[in-house]
Design an enzyme around this catalytic site. Structure first.
Site, PDB file in Angstrom:
ATOM      1  N   LYS A   9       0.041  -3.639  -4.094  1.00 49.04           N
ATOM      2  CA  LYS A   9       0.566  -4.785  -4.829  1.00 49.04           C
ATOM      3  C   LYS A   9       0.954  -4.370  -6.256  1.00 49.04           C
ATOM      4  O   LYS A   9       0.597  -3.276  -6.710  1.00 49.04           O
ATOM      5  CB  LYS A   9      -0.498  -5.895  -4.838  1.00 49.04           C
ATOM      6  CG  LYS A   9      -0.885  -6.379  -3.415  1.00 49.04           C
ATOM      7  CD  LYS A   9      -1.887  -7.533  -3.471  1.00 49.04           C
ATOM      8  CE  LYS A   9      -2.251  -8.029  -2.080  1.00 49.04           C
ATOM      9  NZ  LYS A   9      -3.129  -9.228  -2.135  1.00 49.04           N
ATOM     10  N   TYR A  49       3.674 -14.172   3.902  1.00 48.94           N
ATOM     11  CA  TYR A  49       2.490 -14.982   3.608  1.00 48.94           C
ATOM     12  C   TYR A  49       2.597 -16.402   4.170  1.00 48.94           C
ATOM     13  O   TYR A  49       1.963 -17.317   3.631  1.00 48.94           O
ATOM     14  CB  TYR A  49       2.253 -15.029   2.099  1.00 48.94           C
ATOM     15  CG  TYR A  49       1.610 -13.773   1.535  1.00 48.94           C
ATOM     16  CD1 TYR A  49       0.371 -13.319   2.016  1.00 48.94           C
ATOM     17  CD2 TYR A  49       2.199 -13.051   0.505  1.00 48.94           C
ATOM     18  CE1 TYR A  49      -0.240 -12.184   1.491  1.00 48.94           C
ATOM     19  CE2 TYR A  49       1.600 -11.909  -0.030  1.00 48.94           C
ATOM     20  CZ  TYR A  49       0.378 -11.484   0.475  1.00 48.94           C
ATOM     21  OH  TYR A  49      -0.230 -10.371  -0.053  1.00 48.94           O
ATOM     22  N   PHE A  57      -3.149 -21.301  -4.052  1.00 48.26           N
ATOM     23  CA  PHE A  57      -2.811 -19.990  -4.609  1.00 48.26           C
ATOM     24  C   PHE A  57      -1.484 -19.447  -4.088  1.00 48.26           C
ATOM     25  O   PHE A  57      -1.082 -18.340  -4.462  1.00 48.26           O
ATOM     26  CB  PHE A  57      -3.944 -18.973  -4.356  1.00 48.26           C
ATOM     27  CG  PHE A  57      -4.246 -18.699  -2.904  1.00 48.26           C
ATOM     28  CD1 PHE A  57      -3.523 -17.762  -2.188  1.00 48.26           C
ATOM     29  CD2 PHE A  57      -5.272 -19.390  -2.259  1.00 48.26           C
ATOM     30  CE1 PHE A  57      -3.808 -17.504  -0.851  1.00 48.26           C
ATOM     31  CE2 PHE A  57      -5.560 -19.136  -0.918  1.00 48.26           C
ATOM     32  CZ  PHE A  57      -4.824 -18.195  -0.216  1.00 48.26           C
ATOM     33  N   ARG A  85      -8.840  -2.467   6.756  1.00 49.26           N
ATOM     34  CA  ARG A  85      -9.460  -3.659   6.135  1.00 49.26           C
ATOM     35  C   ARG A  85     -10.841  -3.292   5.565  1.00 49.26           C
ATOM     36  O   ARG A  85     -11.240  -3.791   4.513  1.00 49.26           O
ATOM     37  CB  ARG A  85      -9.619  -4.778   7.177  1.00 49.26           C
ATOM     38  CG  ARG A  85      -8.304  -5.318   7.717  1.00 49.26           C
ATOM     39  CD  ARG A  85      -7.693  -6.375   6.868  1.00 49.26           C
ATOM     40  NE  ARG A  85      -8.478  -7.586   6.817  1.00 49.26           N
ATOM     41  CZ  ARG A  85      -8.069  -8.691   6.178  1.00 49.26           C
ATOM     42  NH1 ARG A  85      -6.884  -8.697   5.567  1.00 49.26           N
ATOM     43  NH2 ARG A  85      -8.811  -9.766   6.161  1.00 49.26           N
ATOM     44  N   THR A  91     -11.742  -9.757  -0.039  1.00 47.74           N
ATOM     45  CA  THR A  91     -10.627 -10.254  -0.858  1.00 47.74           C
ATOM     46  C   THR A  91     -10.927 -10.306  -2.360  1.00 47.74           C
ATOM     47  O   THR A  91     -10.088  -9.924  -3.174  1.00 47.74           O
ATOM     48  CB  THR A  91     -10.214 -11.663  -0.369  1.00 47.74           C
ATOM     49  OG1 THR A  91      -9.994 -11.601   1.047  1.00 47.74           O
ATOM     50  CG2 THR A  91      -8.951 -12.146  -1.060  1.00 47.74           C
ATOM     51  N   ASN A 116      -5.760  -7.900  -6.212  1.00 47.94           N
ATOM     52  CA  ASN A 116      -6.714  -7.022  -5.528  1.00 47.94           C
ATOM     53  C   ASN A 116      -6.094  -5.758  -4.921  1.00 47.94           C
ATOM     54  O   ASN A 116      -6.550  -5.265  -3.905  1.00 47.94           O
ATOM     55  CB  ASN A 116      -7.487  -7.826  -4.476  1.00 47.94           C
ATOM     56  CG  ASN A 116      -6.556  -8.562  -3.519  1.00 47.94           C
ATOM     57  OD1 ASN A 116      -5.346  -8.332  -3.535  1.00 47.94           O
ATOM     58  ND2 ASN A 116      -7.102  -9.423  -2.690  1.00 47.94           N
ATOM     59  N   HIS A 119      -2.800  -5.092   0.262  1.00 44.19           N
ATOM     60  CA  HIS A 119      -2.771  -5.962   1.444  1.00 44.19           C
ATOM     61  C   HIS A 119      -2.964  -5.073   2.664  1.00 44.19           C
ATOM     62  O   HIS A 119      -2.439  -3.963   2.713  1.00 44.19           O
ATOM     63  CB  HIS A 119      -1.416  -6.669   1.561  1.00 44.19           C
ATOM     64  CG  HIS A 119      -1.192  -7.256   2.932  1.00 44.19           C
ATOM     65  ND1 HIS A 119      -1.698  -8.477   3.299  1.00 44.19           N
ATOM     66  CD2 HIS A 119      -0.582  -6.746   4.043  1.00 44.19           C
ATOM     67  CE1 HIS A 119      -1.376  -8.710   4.576  1.00 44.19           C
ATOM     68  NE2 HIS A 119      -0.703  -7.671   5.043  1.00 44.19           N
ATOM     69  N   GLU A 130       4.276  -8.167  10.588  1.00 43.56           N
ATOM     70  CA  GLU A 130       4.516  -7.759   9.202  1.00 43.56           C
ATOM     71  C   GLU A 130       5.351  -6.477   9.117  1.00 43.56           C
ATOM     72  O   GLU A 130       6.171  -6.324   8.211  1.00 43.56           O
ATOM     73  CB  GLU A 130       3.172  -7.585   8.482  1.00 43.56           C
ATOM     74  CG  GLU A 130       2.417  -8.917   8.358  1.00 43.56           C
ATOM     75  CD  GLU A 130       0.970  -8.764   7.890  1.00 43.56           C
ATOM     76  OE1 GLU A 130       0.527  -7.619   7.644  1.00 43.56           O
ATOM     77  OE2 GLU A 130       0.286  -9.797   7.774  1.00 43.56           O
TER      78      GLU A 130
END
Ligand code: IDP
Ligand code: MG
Length: 142
Positions: A9, A49, A57, A85, A91, A116, A119, A130
């Site tokens: 990100k 998303y 958010f 993950r 998160t 964070n 993703h 995705e």
């Protein structure tokens, strides 16, 4: 072999953490199938998303994700969806376990959206969806 979509990100790119994130993926034994730096636009991110549309958010998330370049990655390996993950951590960076990407590298920005660093797709189905959004040329069946 399983594939997942990883995004580094804008906070990760701005803070020069791309190399560290990629080396953790490689150290775990996953291969980097595709990597690109890009400026994702609103339409692409809204698609990505979609499950969060309407949440408080959502708008801050889209704004954050368009605030600077991101790095999109397809990582491949045995059970890589679950494995990445786990590498990423939970998160919220404040409580993400030390040893994880978010636990070690993400700062609590105190903003409306959690910043964070990464993703990672949450299932094989999400990964396929995705990957098609970010890397249409790598979509299954093409
Ligand atoms: P994940 O990235 O760990 O899968 P999701 O629930 O899918 O978490 O949320 C997508 C992203 O939206 C998160 O990574 C984070 O940047 C942001 N986010 C999620 N929940 C919240 C929240 O409650 N407040 C602010 N931002 C959030
Ligand atoms: Mg998610």
């Amino acid at each position: 072999m399983e594939r997942t979509l990883v995004l580094i990100k804008p906070d990760g790119v701005k803070r020069n953490l791309v190399g560290q994130v990629l080396s953790r993926i490689e150290a775990k034994g996953y291969s980097l199938v595709a990597i690109k730096t890009m400026n994702a636009d609103r339409a692409l991110l809204a698609k990505h998303y979609a499950e969060h549309e309407g949440k408080p958010f959502f708008e801050p998330l889209i704004e954050f994700m368009t605030s600077g370049p991101i790095v999109a990655v397809i990582a491949e390996g045995n059970r890589v969806v679950e494995g990445f993950r786990k590498l990423a951590g939970t998160t919220d960076p404040t409580t993400a376990e030390p040893g994880t990407i978010r636990g070690d590298l993400a700062a609590d920005a105190g903003t409306k959206v959690v910043q964070n660093i990464v993703h990672g797709s949450d299932s094989v189905e999400s990964a396929n969806r995705e990957i098609e959004i970010f890397f249409p040329e790598f979509a299954k069946g093409r």
